[in-house]
Structure formats: C-alpha cells, structure tokens
Design a protein around this motif. Structure first.
Motif, PDB file in Angstrom:
ATOM      1  N   ASP A  51       0.833  -1.208   0.000  1.00  0.00           N
ATOM      2  CA  ASP A  51       0.000   0.000   0.000  1.00  0.00           C
ATOM      3  C   ASP A  51       0.867   1.258   0.000  1.00  0.00           C
ATOM      4  O   ASP A  51       0.549   2.253  -0.671  1.00  0.00           O
ATOM      5  N   GLY A  52       1.971   1.213   0.754  1.00  0.00           N
ATOM      6  CA  GLY A  52       2.876   2.364   0.783  1.00  0.00           C
ATOM      7  C   GLY A  52       3.513   2.621  -0.565  1.00  0.00           C
ATOM      8  O   GLY A  52       3.689   3.780  -0.975  1.00  0.00           O
ATOM      9  N   MET A  53       3.887   1.561  -1.275  1.00  0.00           N
ATOM     10  CA  MET A  53       4.454   1.724  -2.618  1.00  0.00           C
ATOM     11  C   MET A  53       3.454   2.408  -3.545  1.00  0.00           C
ATOM     12  O   MET A  53       3.804   3.322  -4.300  1.00  0.00           O
ATOM     13  N   GLN A  54       2.208   1.936  -3.501  1.00  0.00           N
ATOM     14  CA  GLN A  54       1.188   2.509  -4.369  1.00  0.00           C
ATOM     15  C   GLN A  54       0.933   3.974  -4.022  1.00  0.00           C
ATOM     16  O   GLN A  54       0.759   4.816  -4.909  1.00  0.00           O
ATOM     17  N   ALA A  55       0.921   4.284  -2.717  1.00  0.00           N
ATOM     18  CA  ALA A  55       0.695   5.662  -2.302  1.00  0.00           C
ATOM     19  C   ALA A  55       1.822   6.578  -2.779  1.00  0.00           C
ATOM     20  O   ALA A  55       1.606   7.764  -3.057  1.00  0.00           O
ATOM     21  N   ARG A  56       3.041   6.029  -2.883  1.00  0.00           N
ATOM     22  CA  ARG A  56       4.186   6.808  -3.353  1.00  0.00           C
ATOM     23  C   ARG A  56       4.265   6.902  -4.871  1.00  0.00           C
ATOM     24  O   ARG A  56       5.169   7.527  -5.423  1.00  0.00           O
ATOM     25  N   GLY A  57       3.352   6.227  -5.565  1.00  0.00           N
ATOM     26  CA  GLY A  57       3.347   6.279  -7.022  1.00  0.00           C
ATOM     27  C   GLY A  57       4.256   5.271  -7.689  1.00  0.00           C
ATOM     28  O   GLY A  57       4.503   5.370  -8.891  1.00  0.00           O
ATOM     29  N   LEU A  58       4.783   4.278  -6.918  1.00  0.00           N
ATOM     30  CA  LEU A  58       5.620   3.235  -7.507  1.00  0.00           C
ATOM     31  C   LEU A  58       4.728   2.123  -8.025  1.00  0.00           C
ATOM     32  O   LEU A  58       3.820   1.661  -7.326  1.00  0.00           O
ATOM     33  N   ARG A  59       4.982   1.676  -9.243  1.00  0.00           N
ATOM     34  CA  ARG A  59       4.168   0.644  -9.867  1.00  0.00           C
ATOM     35  C   ARG A  59       4.718  -0.726  -9.503  1.00  0.00           C
ATOM     36  O   ARG A  59       5.803  -1.103  -9.947  1.00  0.00           O
ATOM     37  N   PRO A  60       4.024  -1.535  -8.694  1.00  0.00           N
ATOM     38  CA  PRO A  60       4.515  -2.888  -8.367  1.00  0.00           C
ATOM     39  C   PRO A  60       4.569  -3.756  -9.615  1.00  0.00           C
ATOM     40  O   PRO A  60       3.631  -3.750 -10.414  1.00  0.00           O
ATOM     41  N   ASP A  61       5.661  -4.493  -9.782  1.00  0.00           N
ATOM     42  CA  ASP A  61       5.767  -5.409 -10.914  1.00  0.00           C
ATOM     43  C   ASP A  61       5.634  -6.847 -10.416  1.00  0.00           C
ATOM     44  O   ASP A  61       5.311  -7.105  -9.244  1.00  0.00           O
ATOM     45  N   ALA A  62       5.883  -7.803 -11.319  1.00  0.00           N
ATOM     46  CA  ALA A  62       5.701  -9.217 -10.975  1.00  0.00           C
ATOM     47  C   ALA A  62       6.629  -9.650  -9.845  1.00  0.00           C
ATOM     48  O   ALA A  62       6.257 -10.491  -9.020  1.00  0.00           O
ATOM     49  N   SER A  63       7.842  -9.091  -9.791  1.00  0.00           N
ATOM     50  CA  SER A  63       8.770  -9.496  -8.734  1.00  0.00           C
ATOM     51  C   SER A  63       8.259  -9.060  -7.363  1.00  0.00           C
ATOM     52  O   SER A  63       8.455  -9.756  -6.364  1.00  0.00           O
ATOM     53  N   VAL A  64       7.580  -7.905  -7.301  1.00  0.00           N
ATOM     54  CA  VAL A  64       7.016  -7.435  -6.036  1.00  0.00           C
ATOM     55  C   VAL A  64       5.922  -8.375  -5.555  1.00  0.00           C
ATOM     56  O   VAL A  64       5.908  -8.835  -4.410  1.00  0.00           O
ATOM     57  N   PHE A  65       4.986  -8.703  -6.462  1.00  0.00           N
ATOM     58  CA  PHE A  65       3.904  -9.590  -6.079  1.00  0.00           C
ATOM     59  C   PHE A  65       4.427 -10.998  -5.768  1.00  0.00           C
ATOM     60  O   PHE A  65       3.907 -11.691  -4.899  1.00  0.00           O
ATOM     61  N   GLY A  66       5.477 -11.419  -6.491  1.00  0.00           N
ATOM     62  CA  GLY A  66       6.074 -12.717  -6.195  1.00  0.00           C
ATOM     63  C   GLY A  66       6.672 -12.749  -4.794  1.00  0.00           C
ATOM     64  O   GLY A  66       6.543 -13.745  -4.077  1.00  0.00           O
ATOM     65  N   THR A  67       7.333 -11.652  -4.389  1.00  0.00           N
ATOM     66  CA  THR A  67       7.916 -11.577  -3.052  1.00  0.00           C
ATOM     67  C   THR A  67       6.829 -11.611  -1.984  1.00  0.00           C
ATOM     68  O   THR A  67       6.979 -12.247  -0.936  1.00  0.00           O
ATOM     69  N   ILE A  68       5.700 -10.924  -2.260  1.00  0.00           N
ATOM     70  CA  ILE A  68       4.595 -10.934  -1.300  1.00  0.00           C
ATOM     71  C   ILE A  68       4.024 -12.344  -1.165  1.00  0.00           C
ATOM     72  O   ILE A  68       3.719 -12.816  -0.061  1.00  0.00           O
ATOM     73  N   MET A  69       3.892 -13.051  -2.304  1.00  0.00           N
ATOM     74  CA  MET A  69       3.367 -14.418  -2.252  1.00  0.00           C
ATOM     75  C   MET A  69       4.303 -15.328  -1.463  1.00  0.00           C
ATOM     76  O   MET A  69       3.861 -16.194  -0.710  1.00  0.00           O
ATOM     77  N   LYS A  70       5.617 -15.119  -1.610  1.00  0.00           N
ATOM     78  CA  LYS A  70       6.572 -15.920  -0.836  1.00  0.00           C
ATOM     79  C   LYS A  70       6.424 -15.620   0.655  1.00  0.00           C
ATOM     80  O   LYS A  70       6.531 -16.517   1.494  1.00  0.00           O
ATOM     81  N   ALA A  71       6.182 -14.343   0.985  1.00  0.00           N
ATOM     82  CA  ALA A  71       6.008 -13.980   2.391  1.00  0.00           C
ATOM     83  C   ALA A  71       4.780 -14.664   2.968  1.00  0.00           C
ATOM     84  O   ALA A  71       4.798 -15.176   4.096  1.00  0.00           O
ATOM     85  N   VAL A  72       3.699 -14.713   2.182  1.00  0.00           N
ATOM     86  CA  VAL A  72       2.488 -15.381   2.645  1.00  0.00           C
ATOM     87  C   VAL A  72       2.703 -16.885   2.763  1.00  0.00           C
ATOM     88  O   VAL A  72       2.313 -17.524   3.741  1.00  0.00           O
ATOM     89  N   ALA A  73       3.380 -17.478   1.742  1.00  0.00           N
ATOM     90  CA  ALA A  73       3.593 -18.930   1.741  1.00  0.00           C
ATOM     91  C   ALA A  73       4.500 -19.375   2.881  1.00  0.00           C
ATOM     92  O   ALA A  73       4.347 -20.475   3.419  1.00  0.00           O
ATOM     93  N   SER A  74       5.446 -18.522   3.274  1.00  0.00           N
ATOM     94  CA  SER A  74       6.377 -18.899   4.350  1.00  0.00           C
ATOM     95  C   SER A  74       5.785 -18.687   5.730  1.00  0.00           C
ATOM     96  O   SER A  74       6.411 -19.008   6.735  1.00  0.00           O
ATOM     97  N   SER A  75       4.555 -18.150   5.804  1.00  0.00           N
ATOM     98  CA  SER A  75       3.917 -17.895   7.100  1.00  0.00           C
ATOM     99  C   SER A  75       2.501 -18.431   7.080  1.00  0.00           C
ATOM    100  O   SER A  75       1.540 -17.671   7.153  1.00  0.00           O
ATOM    101  N   PRO A  76       2.345 -19.776   6.943  1.00  0.00           N
ATOM    102  CA  PRO A  76       1.012 -20.340   6.784  1.00  0.00           C
ATOM    103  C   PRO A  76       0.109 -20.133   7.988  1.00  0.00           C
ATOM    104  O   PRO A  76      -1.101 -20.176   7.883  1.00  0.00           O
ATOM    105  N   GLY A  77       0.690 -19.892   9.165  1.00  0.00           N
ATOM    106  CA  GLY A  77      -0.139 -19.755  10.356  1.00  0.00           C
ATOM    107  C   GLY A  77      -0.581 -18.331  10.627  1.00  0.00           C
ATOM    108  O   GLY A  77      -1.319 -18.070  11.566  1.00  0.00           O
TER     109      GLY A  77
END
Length: 616
Positions: free
Chosen positions: A569-595
């Motif tokens: 959300d902070g990136m978007q508020a700053r006007g930075l366009r998230p690319d595939a690597s950003v979303f991939g990193t977020i998915m890894k963060a979610v996958a590594s924290s299943p609980g």
C-alpha cells in the motif's frame, strides 16, 4: 531475491573407527571385521551458475582425498572460495587449476547471446523436436511446468536450459529446479512455476507419482525419461506456423541429438562415468550439435514475431512521466499476421513481456540486453534484400568487448605447512588451523568498469552499482522536463538523493541481519524497519524499489505477511508501480507464514494499470 545454485557430489565413505566404537558403546551389535559405508556429500553453493567449474572442483577434491597430496584440502578450499575472482562480462576469462585439471570460467560479452552455464545438449537429447517446440511454447505462455526424471542431475540442467532459451525475456515466477518430495504441496500454487521433481521410490510408476504429488490438471507435465508431455486441461495456443516451422528446421540442422534409446541416461548421474566399451564406441551414431547457432535459432523466433514492437511502445513524456498504457497491444495485433494473433494475444499479456516492456521504456538505454535485442532486430532487417539503407549496429559490432585475456588464479598457499604431504583414510573433518588468510586478489569486475572509459563517459557520472538511485525515466529524452533554475535547488536535490541512498543501503544491509537471526529476533527488528520507513516519510524522502523489495523480503523472513501488504500500500501511495517481482515476493512472504492471519486484500488498479493489454 537472487537465485542460489548448488552443486553436490555424493559418495560413500568408510565409517571411522571412533564412530564404530561409539556405536559399540550404544549396544549396537557389530562384528569387528565389518566395514560400514556411510553416504557423504560435498556441496558448493553460489549465486553464480558456473556448474561445470563447481563439478570439476568437487570431483578433484574427492580424488585428492583418496590419494596423497602436497597441499591439504583446507588450502585448496580456501584457494577456490577466496582467490578465484569473478570474471567480467567479456574481456577476461579466469583459468583455475586443481590437481591435473584446468577449467576456464568466463562470462559472455554483453553484446553476445548469453552462453548457457550448463550442457544444453542434455535437453535436446531427452526430448524430440515436437515436444521441444511444445515445451518452448508453454514456457513462453507462462504455464505451470512440472519436469520430472529419475535422474536427479538432469533436472537443473534441463530447467536452466529452458530459461536460457527464452532470452531476452526472464522467468520471474516460482523456479525450483529440484523440489524436495516433502514440499510437493507447492505444485498446488495458483501461479505459474517451473519445478523439477525427482520421483524417488515411484520413479518407475509415472501415474502413481502424479497422483501422489496431487499434480494439478492445469499443469504441463514433462516426463524426461520417456519423451512425454502431458498438456494441461485448458487449451494452449501453438506457436505461429511460420516461426514454428523455421525452428523445427533449425533443430534438425543444429540439434539432431535426440536419443530415443535413452542410453545417454545410464551414467548421467555418475561423477566419474565409465569409458564406453568397444562395441558402444563402434555403435555410436553421428549427431549434429551447434549450441551457439541453436540459441540464435530460438532468438530468431522473437526477432520475427516482435520485429516492429518498438513502434507500439508508449514512451513517457514530461507531461505524463508514468503512462497508464506502456504498449499498444491492440494496434500491434492489428498489424500482425492473422495466424499469429491467437498466440500473440496471450503472450503479450504475460508478466515476462510486461516486465520486458517496462524495463525497455524506463531503463532501455542502459540495459545491454535491450540494446542487444533492438540491434539484433536491425541486423536481421539489414539482411533483407529489400532493404536499401542499412541501420547501424555499433553495439553488436563492438569487438572490444570480446574475451582476449586470461587471468591465471594463484596456486594454493603453502606457507606455514608443517608437513610435506597429506593423506587421508576417509574424507577428513576440516581442521581450522590448516586454513589460511586469503591473499588480496584484484577484482576483475572493478578493473573492467575502470577501463571502460567510453561507458563511463556516456553515463556522465559515477554510480553506486546496485544502489544507484537515478534510474527513473532513463531511456527517453527528458529535455522537455522542467529544469532546475537555481544551483541551490540542485544542491538540495543532490543532498536528498544522497540521504535516500544512505537509507536504501541501510534497508539492504538490515535485511541480511534479519535473515541471519531467528524469527523472534526478526520480529523485533521489523519494528525498527518500520520506524525508519516512518522517519523517511516524515523527512519527505522517497524509498526506491530496491528498498521496498528489501522490506518485503524482511517481512517474509520475519513471518509478517500482513506487514508486507502494508508495504505494498505504501508503494502505491508513493506512485511506484509494483511489478511481478514485487507480487512474487509478497506471495513468498504469505507462503512462508502459513499460520499468520491476513487481512482481507483486494488487488485493484495497480495490476490493471500495469498490464500492457489495458486499453483506454
């Protein structure tokens, strides 16, 4: 994050006598005459995929452990790990010698096709041209690809070859060349992936393995051992007829090595393969192989399909520095051959093409890969008999980038050794006292940067390598932009950039601290990370994409995926366009924290805005 490569040599060694004595003390019944063999492995881990060099180093290290050597193994390891410099891209190759073997480590010049770091021939030996073309199509369309073989050593070779063949595009999704069987649930990921699996005990029962792995129906399953590909349940458009036909012709010319008998698989996992028998030598079939020409044949597919892609790029302007649409997909398809539109319509929507276009627009004049591809298109057009005026290709024609020198690695340090020879009954435990302080080795990459005066002049300023901050809008003419009218304002801007660079460096270094600590400590460290982000906001400083990526990775390592979404959300508020690597990193963060409990999250404008297929 960066990829990490590992090369492993596995062998069996005698169990030492002290271990046998311990087992006897644990009331394990052993005959004193018994010899017990246990598996051991040697492993090299690196960010650089110099697989052949690592393989030779491990082989020779093992050979020296079963013979007598003048130098202890510890000094050989120290020499290889600390005194072999990274070669630059072109110009210089590195010559390294261990025992009686010499290997050469080099990186391709930036104006040549990047050479594969593995033996590409393996893939073309295992799959025929029909399946190769099909698999190439699937990876271009970012399908889920599962590669399996009972020969574990071919998995990394095959998957690395696949990623090499899609140049100038890059695979930015999940990539695991050898997935442990305990992690097969990764195959249920909703995103594209390239994953290799060794079936283990189910190696000879293909259907049982696929059932046990819960392989999804929408995945492409590649059976390397039997030259089979199971296509997904949905329809996948084929490569356009003309480039497909041309590619098959080139496969016959440069890669006629398919081995239907699978004899090439018999010893593929052996570090020291046995010499062929006279009968096998006599029966050897003559094959055709030209890896360099073959790579260019795959590049020609893109040169042909995307020949006029530059005409449809939407370049930023001073009035609109971040346009909503970066590529006019509809116009491009309208001027493409009808038989190509179905494939291109799906290919132009892939992340790899979107990232390619994004980098081409914002970093194209600095990125050697984009310059190479654009000039390769021009060179192909220049060969046409219908073209009377030829476009210059100075980057491709630059001979100064070629490898012309050899750096010879210093021999292992033998100072201070108390023995004249070293022999081992089994592979030894490493003795700290036998290691030595690494000698100072000149960085070849730094030397390359200092000697390339032409490149330095074109940049016009010194940089901070990967921490360079002045990267926005780097490949379009910004003369129309408003200029700083006063030197005081210019000094203020420079001061702000320096402060932002310092903060960015802190984020990158702090991520290493978090990675090396335990999870509880990492959570405490994340409080400091977000405190620094808040301070930057209060000081009206802008974190760059690298800083945000470092924070996102730190959120994953600390098991705080909810905070990763706040960073987005902070990136978007700053006007930075998230690319595939950003979303991939977020998915890894979610996958590594299943609980972890995640807040509700809906993706809105960023993805739609970034997509090259979006039209006004």
């Amino acid at each position: 994050g960066r990829r990490v490569y590992a090369s492993v040599l596995t062998f069996h060694d005698k169990l030492p006598q002290d271990s046998l004595d311990k087992m006897a003390g644990m009331h394990v019944e052993l005959d004193k005459s018994d010899t017990i063999w246990v598996p051991k492995c040697l492993c090299v881990v690196s960010h650089w995929p110099f697989h052949d060099a690592y393989k030779e180093f491990l082989k020779q290290l093992y050979r020296l452990s079963v013979s007598t050597s003048r130098i202890p193994l510890e000094r050989l390891i120290c020499n290889f790990m600390h005194e072999v410099p990274l070669p630059p891209e072109g110009l210089i190759r590195v010559q390294y010698t261990i025992a009686d073997k010499t290997v050469y480590i080099q990186r391709c010049p930036t104006n040549k096709l990047p050479a594969s770091r593995v033996s590409m021939e393996v893939l073309f030996t295992l799959l025929d041209k029909e399946n190769l073309t099909l698999l190439f199509t699937c990876i271009l369309l970012e399908q889920k690809i599962l590669v399996f073989s009972e020969k574990i050593s071919v998995l990394t070779v095959v998957t690395e070859t696949l990623l090499t063949l899609i140049f100038p595009f890059k695979w930015d999704h999940v990539y695991v060349p050898v997935l442990p069987l305990q992690l097969l649930e990764f195959l249920s990921a909703p995103t594209p992936f390239v994953i290799g699996v060794h079936p283990g005990s189910l190696a000879h029962r293909r259907e049982e393995f696929l059932k046990a792995a819960a392989c999804p129906d929408d995945a492409v399953v590649v059976d390397l051992d039997h030259n089979r590909i199971r296509m997904p349940s949905h329809e996948v458009p084929l490569l356009p007829e003309r480039p497909r036909k041309k590619l098959r012709e080139h496969l016959d010319m440069y890669a006629d090595v398919f081995d239907g008998s699978r004899k090439s698989l018999v010893m593929v996992d052996l570090a020291f393969p046995m010499a062929p028998t006279p009968e096998e030598s006599d029966a050897k079939v003559e094959t055709k192989w030209n890896g360099q020409q073959l790579q260019y044949s795959f590049l020609r597919v893109f040169l042909s399909m995307l020949q006029r892609y530059r005409e449809y790029l939407v370049m930023p302007t001073a009035e609109d520095p971040q346009p909503d649409i970066l590529f006019r997909k509809d116009k491009f398809l309208e001027h493409s051959p009808k038989e190509s539109r179905r494939f291109l319509n799906q290919f132009l929507d892939t992340s790899m093409f979107g990232i390619f276009v994004e980098h081409r627009i914002f970093e194209g004049s600095k990125d050697s890969e984009h310059v190479f591809f654009d000039e390769a298109i021009d060179a192909k057009s220049n060969r046409s008999a219908l073209r009377f005026s030829k476009k210059p290709t100075p980057f491709l024609d630059d001979k100064l980038k070629a490898v012309t020198r050899t750096h010879v690695v210093v021999s292992p340090n033998d100072d201070g050794l108390s023995q004249t020879s070293y022999a081992y009954a089994t592979f030894p435990r490493m003795e700290p006292c036998l290691f030595c302080e690494p000698r100072e080795i000149r960085s070849l990459v730094t030397g390359e940067l200092q000697n390339r005066k032409s490149d330095t002049a074109s940049v016009g300023k010194s940089t901070l390598g990967s921490l360079q901050r002045l990267q926005n809008l780097g490949s379009f003419d910004a003369t129309a932009s408003s200029k700083l009218s006063a030197s005081k304002q210019a000094n203020t801007t420079t001061n702000q950039q320096m402060r932002e660079t310092v903060y960015g460096t802190w984020f990158l270094l702090h991520m290493i601290v978090i990675a090396e600590g335990d999870k509880s400590d990492a959570r405490d460290q994340m409080e400091l990370v977000f405190h620094i982000l808040t301070r930057m906001r209060d000081e009206d400083l802008q974190p760059d994409a690298a800083s945000y990526m470092a924070v996102l990775e730190a959120c994953g390592r600390a098991g705080q995926p909810d905070r990763a979404l706040l960073v987005l959300d902070g990136m978007q508020a700053r006007g930075l366009r998230p690319d595939a690597s950003v979303f991939g990193t977020i998915m890894k963060a979610v996958a590594s924290s299943p609980g972890e409990q995640l807040p509700s999250f809906q993706s809105s404008s960023p993805l739609a805005r970034r997509s090259p297929s979006t039209s006004r």
